[in-house]
Design a protein around this motif. Sequence first.
Motif, PDB file in Angstrom:
ATOM      1  N   LYS A  17      12.687  -3.287   3.196  1.00 47.28           N
ATOM      2  CA  LYS A  17      11.575  -3.955   3.877  1.00 47.28           C
ATOM      3  C   LYS A  17      11.871  -5.414   4.190  1.00 47.28           C
ATOM      4  CE  LYS A  17       7.907  -1.044   2.071  1.00 47.28           C
ATOM      5  NZ  LYS A  17       6.684  -0.991   1.263  1.00 47.28           N
ATOM      6  N   GLU A  30      20.492   1.413  10.707  1.00 54.80           N
ATOM      7  CA  GLU A  30      19.113   0.950  10.632  1.00 54.80           C
ATOM      8  C   GLU A  30      18.831   0.469   9.212  1.00 54.80           C
ATOM      9  OE1 GLU A  30      14.608   2.652  11.315  1.00 54.80           O
ATOM     10  OE2 GLU A  30      16.292   3.641  12.303  1.00 54.80           O
ATOM     11  N   ARG A  63      14.190  -5.625   7.150  1.00 58.33           N
ATOM     12  CA  ARG A  63      13.471  -5.253   8.380  1.00 58.33           C
ATOM     13  C   ARG A  63      12.580  -6.401   8.851  1.00 58.33           C
ATOM     14  NH1 ARG A  63      12.003  -0.018   6.013  1.00 58.33           N
ATOM     15  NH2 ARG A  63       9.860  -0.723   6.197  1.00 58.33           N
ATOM     16  N   PHE A  64      11.953  -7.091   7.907  1.00 55.52           N
ATOM     17  CA  PHE A  64      11.121  -8.245   8.259  1.00 55.52           C
ATOM     18  C   PHE A  64      11.977  -9.349   8.891  1.00 55.52           C
ATOM     19  CE2 PHE A  64       9.253 -12.381   7.036  1.00 55.52           C
ATOM     20  CZ  PHE A  64       8.075 -12.304   7.775  1.00 55.52           C
ATOM     21  N   LYS A  65      13.136  -9.636   8.288  1.00 55.65           N
ATOM     22  CA  LYS A  65      14.022 -10.665   8.847  1.00 55.65           C
ATOM     23  C   LYS A  65      14.527 -10.272  10.224  1.00 55.65           C
ATOM     24  CE  LYS A  65      16.760 -11.212   5.210  1.00 55.65           C
ATOM     25  NZ  LYS A  65      17.870 -11.744   4.389  1.00 55.65           N
ATOM     26  N   ARG A  66      14.734  -9.002  10.465  1.00 56.89           N
ATOM     27  CA  ARG A  66      15.196  -8.548  11.785  1.00 56.89           C
ATOM     28  C   ARG A  66      14.157  -8.882  12.862  1.00 56.89           C
ATOM     29  NH1 ARG A  66      20.456  -8.069  11.039  1.00 56.89           N
ATOM     30  NH2 ARG A  66      21.017  -6.386   9.654  1.00 56.89           N
ATOM     31  N   ARG A  67      12.891  -8.747  12.513  1.00 57.88           N
ATOM     32  CA  ARG A  67      11.839  -9.119  13.471  1.00 57.88           C
ATOM     33  C   ARG A  67      11.875 -10.619  13.756  1.00 57.88           C
ATOM     34  NH1 ARG A  67       8.549  -5.336  10.515  1.00 57.88           N
ATOM     35  NH2 ARG A  67       7.482  -7.044   9.485  1.00 57.88           N
ATOM     36  N   LEU A  68      12.135 -11.407  12.722  1.00 63.30           N
ATOM     37  CA  LEU A  68      12.212 -12.861  12.906  1.00 63.30           C
ATOM     38  C   LEU A  68      13.439 -13.271  13.709  1.00 63.30           C
ATOM     39  CD1 LEU A  68      11.205 -14.086   9.319  1.00 63.30           C
ATOM     40  CD2 LEU A  68       9.760 -13.967  11.368  1.00 63.30           C
ATOM     41  N   GLU A  69      14.474 -12.451  13.710  1.00 61.76           N
ATOM     42  CA  GLU A  69      15.695 -12.750  14.450  1.00 61.76           C
ATOM     43  C   GLU A  69      15.542 -12.562  15.963  1.00 61.76           C
ATOM     44  OE1 GLU A  69      18.628 -10.129  12.754  1.00 61.76           O
ATOM     45  OE2 GLU A  69      19.161 -11.566  11.183  1.00 61.76           O
ATOM     46  N   LYS A  70      14.593 -11.741  16.384  1.00 60.98           N
ATOM     47  CA  LYS A  70      14.474 -11.362  17.796  1.00 60.98           C
ATOM     48  C   LYS A  70      14.406 -12.546  18.764  1.00 60.98           C
ATOM     49  CE  LYS A  70      12.867  -6.696  17.153  1.00 60.98           C
ATOM     50  NZ  LYS A  70      11.882  -5.687  17.466  1.00 60.98           N
TER      51      LYS A  70
END
Length: 167
Positions: A143, A139, A146-153
Amino acid sequence: MFITPEYLFCGAAAITPEFLQQKGITALVLDVDNTLTGHDSQQLPEAIRDWLDRMRTAGIQLAIASNNNEARVRPFAQSIGLDYVAMSCKPLTFGLARARKKFGVPRRQMAIVGDQLFTDRLAGALYGIPALVVQPMYEDFKKGIRFKRRLEKPFLARYFKKGGKLL
């Protein structure tokens, strides 16, 4: 699409020499954080050590290309016996070009392995090589990542909607 994965693996250890042989790939450029080990870690998990040994035995050339600085990348790369490019500035491609020069192979025989779509996948697309995207090992605690992971979805959803499978 430059960001939607071509291939998505559950981890680096799921990439087999047979898969690479089928694709004509003889050289891999490897990301470090969350691909080979955890963020800021110098410890190599046993499964990754075994995978690196399988790749070497199969004749696959290996090098690291990381956006991290020399102080982070050098000791890790040296501890596992790999050449490296620090501060590769992915998704820019000059780090990949430096790695390819070290390999001495044409682009068609090279791929990048990494866990991030906006750095590793995009760098591969811009350089014209396959990106073997892996799910992150751990995980993310930073930060920005984590923000980029949301954009990857949405791009990951598109991969699966188009029939992509987790390899």
